[in-house]
Design a protein around this motif. Structure first.
Motif, PDB file in Angstrom:
ATOM      1  N   ILE A  28       1.902  42.491  24.352  1.00  0.00           N
ATOM      2  CA  ILE A  28       0.928  42.741  23.292  1.00  0.00           C
ATOM      3  C   ILE A  28      -0.276  41.876  23.599  1.00  0.00           C
ATOM      4  O   ILE A  28      -0.194  40.654  23.622  1.00  0.00           O
ATOM      5  N   VAL A  29      -1.414  42.507  23.859  1.00  0.00           N
ATOM      6  CA  VAL A  29      -2.545  41.790  24.451  1.00  0.00           C
ATOM      7  C   VAL A  29      -3.766  41.743  23.549  1.00  0.00           C
ATOM      8  O   VAL A  29      -4.787  41.173  23.940  1.00  0.00           O
ATOM      9  N   GLY A  30      -3.695  42.310  22.366  1.00  0.00           N
ATOM     10  CA  GLY A  30      -4.867  42.258  21.494  1.00  0.00           C
ATOM     11  C   GLY A  30      -4.651  43.071  20.238  1.00  0.00           C
ATOM     12  O   GLY A  30      -3.677  43.816  20.107  1.00  0.00           O
ATOM     13  N   GLY A  31      -5.573  42.916  19.278  1.00  0.00           N
ATOM     14  CA  GLY A  31      -5.477  43.694  18.072  1.00  0.00           C
ATOM     15  C   GLY A  31      -6.530  43.308  17.058  1.00  0.00           C
ATOM     16  O   GLY A  31      -7.220  42.279  17.195  1.00  0.00           O
ATOM     17  N   GLU A  32      -6.687  44.133  15.985  1.00  0.00           N
ATOM     18  CA  GLU A  32      -7.574  43.818  14.884  1.00  0.00           C
ATOM     19  C   GLU A  32      -7.146  44.593  13.639  1.00  0.00           C
ATOM     20  O   GLU A  32      -6.570  45.681  13.752  1.00  0.00           O
ATOM     21  N   PHE A  33      -7.366  43.960  12.451  1.00  0.00           N
ATOM     22  CA  PHE A  33      -7.140  44.599  11.152  1.00  0.00           C
ATOM     23  C   PHE A  33      -8.461  45.138  10.625  1.00  0.00           C
ATOM     24  O   PHE A  33      -9.520  44.512  10.798  1.00  0.00           O
ATOM     25  N   THR A  34      -8.401  46.283   9.922  1.00  0.00           N
ATOM     26  CA  THR A  34      -9.529  46.757   9.107  1.00  0.00           C
ATOM     27  C   THR A  34      -8.954  47.351   7.823  1.00  0.00           C
ATOM     28  O   THR A  34      -7.771  47.727   7.776  1.00  0.00           O
ATOM     29  N   TYR A  35      -9.789  47.413   6.802  1.00  0.00           N
ATOM     30  CA  TYR A  35      -9.322  47.997   5.548  1.00  0.00           C
ATOM     31  C   TYR A  35     -10.461  48.749   4.880  1.00  0.00           C
ATOM     32  O   TYR A  35     -11.641  48.507   5.160  1.00  0.00           O
ATOM     33  N   LYS A  50      -6.435  47.694  -7.397  1.00  0.00           N
ATOM     34  CA  LYS A  50      -7.186  48.559  -6.491  1.00  0.00           C
ATOM     35  C   LYS A  50      -6.310  48.935  -5.290  1.00  0.00           C
ATOM     36  O   LYS A  50      -5.436  48.175  -4.872  1.00  0.00           O
ATOM     37  N   VAL A  51      -6.618  50.115  -4.755  1.00  0.00           N
ATOM     38  CA  VAL A  51      -5.827  50.691  -3.661  1.00  0.00           C
ATOM     39  C   VAL A  51      -6.608  50.530  -2.355  1.00  0.00           C
ATOM     40  O   VAL A  51      -7.806  50.840  -2.305  1.00  0.00           O
ATOM     41  N   TYR A  52      -5.899  50.064  -1.304  1.00  0.00           N
ATOM     42  CA  TYR A  52      -6.531  49.809  -0.005  1.00  0.00           C
ATOM     43  C   TYR A  52      -5.782  50.561   1.102  1.00  0.00           C
ATOM     44  O   TYR A  52      -4.546  50.529   1.147  1.00  0.00           O
ATOM     45  N   ASP A  53      -6.582  51.246   1.951  1.00  0.00           N
ATOM     46  CA  ASP A  53      -6.035  51.811   3.191  1.00  0.00           C
ATOM     47  C   ASP A  53      -6.237  50.782   4.293  1.00  0.00           C
ATOM     48  O   ASP A  53      -7.369  50.345   4.553  1.00  0.00           O
ATOM     49  N   VAL A  54      -5.148  50.397   4.934  1.00  0.00           N
ATOM     50  CA  VAL A  54      -5.190  49.349   5.952  1.00  0.00           C
ATOM     51  C   VAL A  54      -4.848  49.964   7.313  1.00  0.00           C
ATOM     52  O   VAL A  54      -3.974  50.830   7.413  1.00  0.00           O
ATOM     53  N   ARG A  55      -5.521  49.491   8.317  1.00  0.00           N
ATOM     54  CA  ARG A  55      -5.278  49.968   9.688  1.00  0.00           C
ATOM     55  C   ARG A  55      -5.174  48.775  10.624  1.00  0.00           C
ATOM     56  O   ARG A  55      -5.965  47.824  10.522  1.00  0.00           O
ATOM     57  N   ILE A  56      -4.181  48.841  11.506  1.00  0.00           N
ATOM     58  CA  ILE A  56      -4.054  47.833  12.564  1.00  0.00           C
ATOM     59  C   ILE A  56      -4.124  48.563  13.899  1.00  0.00           C
ATOM     60  O   ILE A  56      -3.370  49.505  14.136  1.00  0.00           O
ATOM     61  N   ASP A 106       1.552  55.164  13.867  1.00  0.00           N
ATOM     62  CA  ASP A 106       0.983  56.487  13.611  1.00  0.00           C
ATOM     63  C   ASP A 106       0.794  57.255  14.920  1.00  0.00           C
ATOM     64  O   ASP A 106       1.144  58.418  15.032  1.00  0.00           O
ATOM     65  N   ASN A 107       0.218  56.595  15.925  1.00  0.00           N
ATOM     66  CA  ASN A 107       0.036  57.217  17.233  1.00  0.00           C
ATOM     67  C   ASN A 107      -0.332  56.144  18.233  1.00  0.00           C
ATOM     68  O   ASN A 107      -0.655  55.007  17.849  1.00  0.00           O
ATOM     69  N   PHE A 108      -0.276  56.484  19.511  1.00  0.00           N
ATOM     70  CA  PHE A 108      -0.757  55.557  20.549  1.00  0.00           C
ATOM     71  C   PHE A 108      -1.389  56.369  21.669  1.00  0.00           C
ATOM     72  O   PHE A 108      -1.080  57.541  21.859  1.00  0.00           O
ATOM     73  N   SER A 109      -2.281  55.723  22.411  1.00  0.00           N
ATOM     74  CA  SER A 109      -3.008  56.408  23.481  1.00  0.00           C
ATOM     75  C   SER A 109      -3.492  55.377  24.488  1.00  0.00           C
ATOM     76  O   SER A 109      -3.473  54.172  24.234  1.00  0.00           O
ATOM     77  N   ASP A 110      -3.923  55.870  25.662  1.00  0.00           N
ATOM     78  CA  ASP A 110      -4.461  54.977  26.694  1.00  0.00           C
ATOM     79  C   ASP A 110      -5.840  54.480  26.288  1.00  0.00           C
ATOM     80  O   ASP A 110      -6.630  55.200  25.669  1.00  0.00           O
ATOM     81  N   VAL A 126      -5.699  49.115  36.448  1.00  0.00           N
ATOM     82  CA  VAL A 126      -5.422  48.337  35.242  1.00  0.00           C
ATOM     83  C   VAL A 126      -5.159  49.346  34.123  1.00  0.00           C
ATOM     84  O   VAL A 126      -5.741  50.426  34.093  1.00  0.00           O
ATOM     85  N   CYS A 127      -4.253  48.971  33.203  1.00  0.00           N
ATOM     86  CA  CYS A 127      -3.869  49.938  32.184  1.00  0.00           C
ATOM     87  C   CYS A 127      -3.486  49.218  30.898  1.00  0.00           C
ATOM     88  O   CYS A 127      -2.752  48.222  30.926  1.00  0.00           O
ATOM     89  N   GLN A 128      -4.005  49.709  29.765  1.00  0.00           N
ATOM     90  CA  GLN A 128      -3.594  49.265  28.442  1.00  0.00           C
ATOM     91  C   GLN A 128      -3.473  50.486  27.534  1.00  0.00           C
ATOM     92  O   GLN A 128      -4.088  51.535  27.788  1.00  0.00           O
ATOM     93  N   GLN A 129      -2.670  50.302  26.455  1.00  0.00           N
ATOM     94  CA  GLN A 129      -2.535  51.338  25.446  1.00  0.00           C
ATOM     95  C   GLN A 129      -2.793  50.733  24.071  1.00  0.00           C
ATOM     96  O   GLN A 129      -2.602  49.527  23.861  1.00  0.00           O
ATOM     97  N   VAL A 130      -3.248  51.572  23.164  1.00  0.00           N
ATOM     98  CA  VAL A 130      -3.500  51.118  21.797  1.00  0.00           C
ATOM     99  C   VAL A 130      -2.576  51.896  20.865  1.00  0.00           C
ATOM    100  O   VAL A 130      -2.466  53.114  20.942  1.00  0.00           O
ATOM    101  N   GLY A 131      -1.871  51.131  20.006  1.00  0.00           N
ATOM    102  CA  GLY A 131      -1.043  51.726  18.977  1.00  0.00           C
ATOM    103  C   GLY A 131      -1.720  51.583  17.620  1.00  0.00           C
ATOM    104  O   GLY A 131      -2.257  50.515  17.289  1.00  0.00           O
ATOM    105  N   VAL A 132      -1.736  52.640  16.835  1.00  0.00           N
ATOM    106  CA  VAL A 132      -2.433  52.649  15.544  1.00  0.00           C
ATOM    107  C   VAL A 132      -1.385  52.677  14.429  1.00  0.00           C
ATOM    108  O   VAL A 132      -0.488  53.536  14.426  1.00  0.00           O
ATOM    109  N   TYR A 133      -1.518  51.720  13.493  1.00  0.00           N
ATOM    110  CA  TYR A 133      -0.637  51.630  12.324  1.00  0.00           C
ATOM    111  C   TYR A 133      -1.504  51.739  11.072  1.00  0.00           C
ATOM    112  O   TYR A 133      -2.465  50.992  10.916  1.00  0.00           O
ATOM    113  N   GLU A 134      -1.183  52.663  10.209  1.00  0.00           N
ATOM    114  CA  GLU A 134      -1.957  52.871   8.993  1.00  0.00           C
ATOM    115  C   GLU A 134      -1.002  52.885   7.787  1.00  0.00           C
ATOM    116  O   GLU A 134       0.054  53.535   7.831  1.00  0.00           O
ATOM    117  N   PHE A 135      -1.385  52.153   6.741  1.00  0.00           N
ATOM    118  CA  PHE A 135      -0.561  52.114   5.536  1.00  0.00           C
ATOM    119  C   PHE A 135      -1.465  51.814   4.344  1.00  0.00           C
ATOM    120  O   PHE A 135      -2.651  51.472   4.516  1.00  0.00           O
TER     121      PHE A 135
END
Length: 780
Positions: A28-35, A50-56, A106-110, A126-135
């Motif tokens: 696991i080489v990186g990441g960021e939260f947004t809401y 209040k209701v928040y949509d969160v994404r990692i 939710d999904n992952f991609s290159d 060189v290769c990395q993938q990003v995984g998306v988590y939404e809740f």
């Protein structure tokens, strides 16, 4: 109050159970939260929630096995591996309000390889993938900040700008401030994925800007990587407690504030994340990351965005941190300026020669086309400034002279390696227009004189001549050559000249060459021929071809109109032959070949023999001469393989055929004129079978007539059968062998004396069926 509304599809990251060390954050080489704030729960302000949509966005490298497995589908997990829940904790201030939330992938991609330099290509993959988590979560509006946090150990041990990276973990978090809660704010969202690779010693420029829906003010800056998780040995199955924060897979994430990772100083620091000597800048207003890295290796970087309100007194609404890992490695430059030149001058410039004013196109051979977006041409000379922007440069020069030019690739690129330049000279010289004349060919087969009439333009002089006479002979480099054609035709003669400026020019003129042959010749042959005599007239006259008209008269009334005819003389005699030749241009020549053909009488071979069909019983025969007009004769007799068996000069002769049964007889006859003839005939011996049976026999053992058996010529017979009956019709003897006979016995006992009946049959050597029958007396 806090409530988790939903998770999307799959558990967060697989957290491997075996071995424990492999469960670290090395993958696991990186990441960021947004809401994003949706608004009041059920649109009811009185709810206070209040209701928040969160994404990692979570990034991993592509080596090993360490992420994105579906815990609900164990069959998809590689053998020997397992999955575990991801722990997301939520704090209000420093108070833990939700110890663990299980969220799903939710999904992952290159991740695209973005080198920040359009003209480079990595030399290693060189290769990395990003995984998306939404809740979605529900948070009670508070005068304290909420912190959503995920932690895990450990970082990639190959990272060179942090101390003990394989001993420290990572922390990804986002903070929702009280002011952000009141305004129902949305955090900034990065527009693109972070870079995963850069090129050593090459400039780069990457836009890490973000989008913000409320049009608040964003400030970008470098920040520290944050520690999270660790190696205290309390992994899954160990003696964990509710306060276990420092672990490979923390059961509960630790509260803010978070400890910064220690840079490997003094070489690396927050503002020198690629090392002292490398340049690394981040535009605080646009988020453009740029610089030139000089050290190769794997680096951990951290970039933060502060979101400020645009009030008269700005308020901090949120802070978003992005951590990412990138590799700095060697790259290959892809832009090289190159032109299709005539030559290179002494200053290393491309030299392009143009002979004579007019349109000129300089062919661009620059590579790699996929990396070239802009072409700029500048040409300065006697006609002033000429410019262009296409790949190839086309100009229409009307003035002789030297033009200095430059071709620039990607003039507007920020990267030096994307730009390349080719300096060139365009030399426009006076044209050289070749011209020549030649003596007009007549009816005589004579050489042609060629005269150069080229008049140089300006001050240039002709230094080289090349003549192509179009008749497959070698080119001639004389200025005024003489040439003899050996064949007739229309020849497109080409003169190519080269002047002292290196300008080459050519001109072509047609030359019609159809003279009469100097002498009419035909191929000689034997002194005479024999009736009927076939004569081939091989025309050796030169020059001629099929376009000429030929008139042959053979002396016996026969004629022909081709170059080399064939004629048959049916009668004896001595004949004069006439030949006339007319060229396509009307040139004529003729001759008579006196007494050219001598045709003489010929004998006719012929013979016969008697009897017409000699047999193995009567193999003797006589050959009788039936030739006509012969004064000498000779015969040969040969077998089928060509061996000579007999020869004689007699007119008639006797011969006896052997058992071989087939010969070739050849008669050779000679006429008094010297003409000869031959005749060969095939003579086959006719084979005959004979069959004789006695009318009595005495089987008494005295050696005389003891057997009832056949005599005769039975060689070659097939399907033979002999049978013997009593007078009452009883069959008492049968044989299929011509060499066997009846000995008078039947069923082991002597048959009584008296009369008996017999029959025999066979297929003879000529394939005919023969049958015989009769009676025989057995004498006792």
């Amino acid at each position: 109050m806090l409530k988790l509304i939903s998770s999307c599809l799959l558990p967060l990251f697989l957290l491997l159970l075996i071995p424990l060390a492999d469960l670290s954050a090395g993958h696991i080489v990186g990441g960021e939260f947004t809401y994003t704030c949706r608004g009041w729960l059920n649109n009811d302000p009185n709810s206070g929630i209040k209701v928040y949509d969160v994404r990692i966005n979570m990034y991993r490298d592509c080596i090993g096995q360490g992420a994105f497995f579906d815990g609900a589908n164990p069959s998809d997990v590689p053998p020997g591996l397992s999955t575990a829940e991801g722990n997301i904790s939520i704090y209000r201030g420093t108070t833990l309000v939700t110890p663990t939330l299980v969220i799903s992938l939710d999904n992952f991609s290159d991740v695209p390889v973005n080198l920040g330099n359009p003209c480079l290509v990595l030399t290693e993959e060189v290769c990395q993938q990003v995984g998306v988590y939404e809740f979605t979560v529900e948070l009670e509006v508070s005068d304290e900040s909420y912190t959503l946090v995920y932690q895990r150990c450990c970082r990639n041990e190959a990272i060179i700008n942090l101390q003990v990276p394989d001993e420290i973990g990572i922390t990804y978090f986002t903070t929702i401030t009280p002011e952000s809660q009141l305004r129902c704010n949305a955090s900034p969202v990065f527009n693109i994925d972070p870079p995963i690779a850069l090129c050593a010693n090459e400039p780069f420029q990457i836009d890490l800007g973000a989008t913000e829906r409320e049009n608040d003010s964003l400030v970008y800056f470098f920040c520290d990587a944050v520690v999270g998780g660790g190696r205290d040995g309390l992994g899954p199955g160990g003696p964990q407690t509710a306060t276990t924060f420092d672990d490979v897979i923390p059961r509960i994430e630790s509260p803010p504030p978070y400890t910064s990772a220690r840079w490997r100083g003094p070489q690396y620091s927050r503002n020198q994340q690629l090392g002292v000597g490398s340049t690394l800048t981040l535009d605080s207003l646009t988020g453009v990351l740029s610089g030139v890295p000089i050290f190769r290796g794997t680096f951990a970087l951290a970039v933060c965005i502060q979101e400020w309100s645009r009030d008269s007194v700005p308020l901090l609404l949120s802070e978003t941190k992005r951590e990412f890992q990138l590799t700095v490695n060697l790259c290959g430059n892809q832009v090289f300026a190159d032109l299709l030149e005539t030559e290179i001058d002494d200053q290393g410039r491309f030299f392009i020669r143009q002979c004579g004013p007019g349109q000129n196109t300089i062919i661009n051979e620059s590579t790699n086309i996929a990396f070239i977006e802009e072409y700029d041409w500048v040409l300065q000379g006697p006609e002033g400034l000429i410019t262009g922007s296409n790949r190839d440069f086309t100009s229409n020069i009307t003035t002789v002279g030297t033009y200095e030019g430059t071709m620039i690739l990607n003039r507007g690129s920020f990267a030096d390696n994307c730009r390349d330049t080719a300096d060139f000279l365009l030399g426009v010289f006076p044209s050289a227009d070749p011209d020549f004349e030649f003596t007009t060919p007549g009816c005589d087969d004579e050489p042609i004189d060629f005269t150069d009439l080229t008049v140089p333009q300006g001050t240039n002089t002709i230094t080289d001549w090349r003549w192509d006479f179009a008749d497959t002979t070698p080119q001639d480099d004389r200025q005024n050559p003489r040439h003899r054609y050996s064949i007739p035709g229309i020849f497109n003669v080409e003169l190519t000249t080269t002047d002292d400026n290196g300008c080459i020019a050519s001109t072509t003129k047609p030359l019609s060459y159809f003279p009469s042959p100097r002498t009419l010749l035909i191929e000689p042959d034997e002194g005479f021929g024999c009736v009927p005599f076939t004569k081939d007239f091989i025309n050796l006259s030169r020059p001629i071809d099929d376009t000429y008209i030929f008139d042959w008269e053979f002396g016996d009334g026969g004629t022909a109109d081709i170059a080399s005819p064939t004629h048959i003389y049916e009668n004896n005699g001595v004949y004069d032959v006439y030949l006339g030749v007319t060229s396509p241009t009307g040139c004529f020549v003729d001759t008579t070949f006196v007494q050219l053909v001598d045709v003489r009488d010929a004998p006719e071979a012929g013979f016969t023999w008697a009897p017409e069909e000699p047999t193995n019983i009567l193999p003797d025969f006589r050959v009788f001469d039936q030739s006509v007009g012969a004064n000498q004769r000779r015969y040969t007799v040969r077998n089928r393989v060509g061996d000579q068996l007999f020869t004689t000069p007699a007119d008639d002769f006797d011969y006896t055929l052997r058992d071989t049964g087939s010969v070739f007889i050849t008669q050779y006859v000679t006429h008094p004129s010297g003409c000869v003839d031959t005749l060969t005939k095939d003579l086959r011996l006719r084979l005959i079978n004979t069959y004789f049976m006695p009318n009595a026999f005495t089987p008494n053992g005295d050696g005389l007539n003891d057997l009832f058996e056949p005599t005769g010529l039975l060689v070659g017979v097939t399907e033979y059968r002999l049978r013997v009956w009593t007078r009452w019709g009883e069959l008492i003897y049968t044989t299929l062998d011509t060499k066997e006979g009846w000995d008078g016995m039947f069923n082991g006992r002597e048959s009584p004396g008296g009369g008996y009946l017999w029959d025999a049959q066979y297929i003879d050597v000529n394939g005919d069926m023969s049958s015989f029958k009769g009676g025989v007396v057995l004498v006792r």
